[in-house]
Scaffold this motif. Structure first.
Motif, PDB file in Angstrom:
ATOM      1  N   ALA A  61      28.623  21.553  48.034  1.00  0.00           N
ATOM      2  CA  ALA A  61      29.113  22.928  48.085  1.00  0.00           C
ATOM      3  C   ALA A  61      28.223  23.784  47.197  1.00  0.00           C
ATOM      4  O   ALA A  61      27.381  23.271  46.447  1.00  0.00           O
ATOM      5  N   ASN A  62      28.424  25.091  47.240  1.00  0.00           N
ATOM      6  CA  ASN A  62      27.613  26.004  46.435  1.00  0.00           C
ATOM      7  C   ASN A  62      27.774  25.794  44.939  1.00  0.00           C
ATOM      8  O   ASN A  62      26.897  26.167  44.161  1.00  0.00           O
ATOM      9  N   ASP A  63      28.885  25.173  44.519  1.00  0.00           N
ATOM     10  CA  ASP A  63      29.091  24.883  43.089  1.00  0.00           C
ATOM     11  C   ASP A  63      28.649  23.469  42.720  1.00  0.00           C
ATOM     12  O   ASP A  63      28.961  22.974  41.646  1.00  0.00           O
ATOM     13  N   LEU A  64      27.943  22.787  43.638  1.00  0.00           N
ATOM     14  CA  LEU A  64      27.414  21.427  43.483  1.00  0.00           C
ATOM     15  C   LEU A  64      28.477  20.335  43.590  1.00  0.00           C
ATOM     16  O   LEU A  64      28.182  19.161  43.361  1.00  0.00           O
ATOM     17  N   SER A  65      29.699  20.692  43.940  1.00  0.00           N
ATOM     18  CA  SER A  65      30.716  19.664  44.167  1.00  0.00           C
ATOM     19  C   SER A  65      30.452  19.009  45.529  1.00  0.00           C
ATOM     20  O   SER A  65      29.862  19.619  46.430  1.00  0.00           O
ATOM     21  N   GLN A  66      30.886  17.776  45.655  1.00  0.00           N
ATOM     22  CA  GLN A  66      30.680  17.022  46.892  1.00  0.00           C
ATOM     23  C   GLN A  66      31.695  17.437  47.957  1.00  0.00           C
ATOM     24  O   GLN A  66      32.867  17.642  47.655  1.00  0.00           O
ATOM     25  N   VAL A  67      31.239  17.559  49.189  1.00  0.00           N
ATOM     26  CA  VAL A  67      32.089  17.880  50.327  1.00  0.00           C
ATOM     27  C   VAL A  67      31.890  16.789  51.374  1.00  0.00           C
ATOM     28  O   VAL A  67      30.755  16.413  51.668  1.00  0.00           O
ATOM     29  N   THR A  68      33.007  16.280  51.910  1.00  0.00           N
ATOM     30  CA  THR A  68      32.953  15.288  52.979  1.00  0.00           C
ATOM     31  C   THR A  68      33.785  15.781  54.159  1.00  0.00           C
ATOM     32  O   THR A  68      34.557  16.733  54.023  1.00  0.00           O
ATOM     33  N   LEU A  69      33.643  15.133  55.289  1.00  0.00           N
ATOM     34  CA  LEU A  69      34.455  15.496  56.450  1.00  0.00           C
ATOM     35  C   LEU A  69      35.935  15.309  56.141  1.00  0.00           C
ATOM     36  O   LEU A  69      36.773  16.104  56.540  1.00  0.00           O
ATOM     37  N   LYS A  70      36.245  14.278  55.382  1.00  0.00           N
ATOM     38  CA  LYS A  70      37.645  13.982  55.058  1.00  0.00           C
ATOM     39  C   LYS A  70      38.311  15.089  54.247  1.00  0.00           C
ATOM     40  O   LYS A  70      39.524  15.233  54.269  1.00  0.00           O
ATOM     41  N   ASP A  71      37.503  15.898  53.551  1.00  0.00           N
ATOM     42  CA  ASP A  71      38.066  16.997  52.756  1.00  0.00           C
ATOM     43  C   ASP A  71      38.786  18.026  53.617  1.00  0.00           C
ATOM     44  O   ASP A  71      39.641  18.751  53.122  1.00  0.00           O
ATOM     45  N   GLY A  76      42.770  17.145  59.148  1.00  0.00           N
ATOM     46  CA  GLY A  76      43.930  17.868  59.624  1.00  0.00           C
ATOM     47  C   GLY A  76      43.609  19.274  60.109  1.00  0.00           C
ATOM     48  O   GLY A  76      44.468  19.953  60.653  1.00  0.00           O
ATOM     49  N   LYS A  77      42.377  19.717  59.908  1.00  0.00           N
ATOM     50  CA  LYS A  77      41.941  21.025  60.396  1.00  0.00           C
ATOM     51  C   LYS A  77      40.929  20.829  61.516  1.00  0.00           C
ATOM     52  O   LYS A  77      40.279  19.793  61.600  1.00  0.00           O
ATOM     53  N   ASN A 102      43.944  27.289  60.765  1.00  0.00           N
ATOM     54  CA  ASN A 102      43.798  25.840  60.907  1.00  0.00           C
ATOM     55  C   ASN A 102      42.375  25.446  61.287  1.00  0.00           C
ATOM     56  O   ASN A 102      42.118  24.314  61.664  1.00  0.00           O
ATOM     57  N   VAL A 103      41.450  26.394  61.179  1.00  0.00           N
ATOM     58  CA  VAL A 103      40.049  26.153  61.525  1.00  0.00           C
ATOM     59  C   VAL A 103      39.194  26.404  60.292  1.00  0.00           C
ATOM     60  O   VAL A 103      39.369  27.404  59.593  1.00  0.00           O
ATOM     61  N   ILE A 104      38.280  25.486  60.016  1.00  0.00           N
ATOM     62  CA  ILE A 104      37.300  25.680  58.949  1.00  0.00           C
ATOM     63  C   ILE A 104      35.924  25.654  59.594  1.00  0.00           C
ATOM     64  O   ILE A 104      35.658  24.837  60.470  1.00  0.00           O
ATOM     65  N   ILE A 105      35.087  26.599  59.185  1.00  0.00           N
ATOM     66  CA  ILE A 105      33.732  26.681  59.716  1.00  0.00           C
ATOM     67  C   ILE A 105      32.758  26.362  58.590  1.00  0.00           C
ATOM     68  O   ILE A 105      32.764  27.008  57.542  1.00  0.00           O
ATOM     69  N   TYR A 106      31.934  25.350  58.829  1.00  0.00           N
ATOM     70  CA  TYR A 106      30.878  24.979  57.898  1.00  0.00           C
ATOM     71  C   TYR A 106      29.538  25.397  58.481  1.00  0.00           C
ATOM     72  O   TYR A 106      29.309  25.247  59.676  1.00  0.00           O
ATOM     73  N   THR A 107      28.653  25.886  57.642  1.00  0.00           N
ATOM     74  CA  THR A 107      27.248  26.012  57.995  1.00  0.00           C
ATOM     75  C   THR A 107      26.508  25.020  57.123  1.00  0.00           C
ATOM     76  O   THR A 107      26.612  25.070  55.893  1.00  0.00           O
ATOM     77  N   VAL A 108      25.782  24.115  57.768  1.00  0.00           N
ATOM     78  CA  VAL A 108      25.046  23.063  57.068  1.00  0.00           C
ATOM     79  C   VAL A 108      23.551  23.329  57.200  1.00  0.00           C
ATOM     80  O   VAL A 108      23.064  23.599  58.304  1.00  0.00           O
ATOM     81  N   ILE A 159      34.991  19.564  65.880  1.00  0.00           N
ATOM     82  CA  ILE A 159      35.735  18.330  65.620  1.00  0.00           C
ATOM     83  C   ILE A 159      37.209  18.685  65.533  1.00  0.00           C
ATOM     84  O   ILE A 159      37.589  19.617  64.809  1.00  0.00           O
ATOM     85  N   ASP A 160      38.037  17.940  66.267  1.00  0.00           N
ATOM     86  CA  ASP A 160      39.467  18.252  66.267  1.00  0.00           C
ATOM     87  C   ASP A 160      40.136  17.788  64.975  1.00  0.00           C
ATOM     88  O   ASP A 160      39.508  17.165  64.114  1.00  0.00           O
ATOM     89  N   ALA A 161      41.416  18.098  64.845  1.00  0.00           N
ATOM     90  CA  ALA A 161      42.162  17.810  63.613  1.00  0.00           C
ATOM     91  C   ALA A 161      42.272  16.314  63.326  1.00  0.00           C
ATOM     92  O   ALA A 161      42.491  15.918  62.186  1.00  0.00           O
TER      93      ALA A 161
END
Length: 168
Positions: free
Chosen positions: A31-41, A44-45, A77-83, A135-137
């Motif tokens: 993430a922008n704050d250097l914390s780790q982000v995974t799909l599991k995070d 449900g969304k 219930n939707v999250i949008i990531y730009t990778v 990716i579905d919920a």
């Protein structure tokens, strides 16, 4: 195997092609704050994952802005990531300057975990090829687009419609 070009030159992609119906592979990005982000995070969304070579280029800028605008009509219930492979600091600076507040930018620069898991890592350039995944919920891939020429726009409407179909 996905065939793609970058500025009309064939490139080799590393990783496995993801297809509709597959269980979405997990990944570890920053993430922008250097914390780790995974799909599991975001379990449900519904996830729309927009992949760009570099946030600081015209098509990548337009792609991120388009999905940021679409976020309002897609619901909570939707999250949008730009990778991208851009550094988290560069992503944060760009989002601030561009007024991007609905899309979550994440960086794959550290170990290319996303790029390899989704088959979008351009080996010779250490960039990600333009692509979109929905990716579905439950974690199943519902939509995939590997853009054949990495400098071209994706099918925005197709991706947005795929998300809307999952929210019904």
């Amino acid at each position: 195997m996905v065939q793609t070009t970058f500025k009309n030159n064939p490139v080799t992609l590393v990783g496995n092609e993801v297809k509709v119906g597959d269980q979405a592979p997990d990944f570890q990005v920053l993430a922008n704050d250097l914390s780790q982000v995974t799909l599991k995070d975001s379990e449900g969304k519904i996830r729309l994952i927009s992949v760009v070579p570099s946030i600081d280029t015209g098509v990548c800028d337009a792609q991120t802005r388009k999905f940021n605008e679409a976020a309002a009509e897609l619901g909570d219930n939707v999250i949008i990531y730009t990778v991208s492979m851009d550094l988290p600091f560069a992503q944060k600076r760009w989002c601030g300057a561009a007024g991007i507040d609905q899309v979550v930018t994440v960086s794959d620069h550290r170990d290319a975990s996303f790029g390899e898991a989704y088959g979008v890592l351009i080996q010779s350039l250490r960039l990600l090829t333009r692509s979109v995944f929905v990716i579905d919920a439950e974690g199943k891939v519902a939509y995939v687009e590997y853009v054949p020429e990495a400098t071209n726009h994706p099918n925005y409407d197709g991706a947005i419609e795929a998300v809307k179909a999952l929210t019904k």
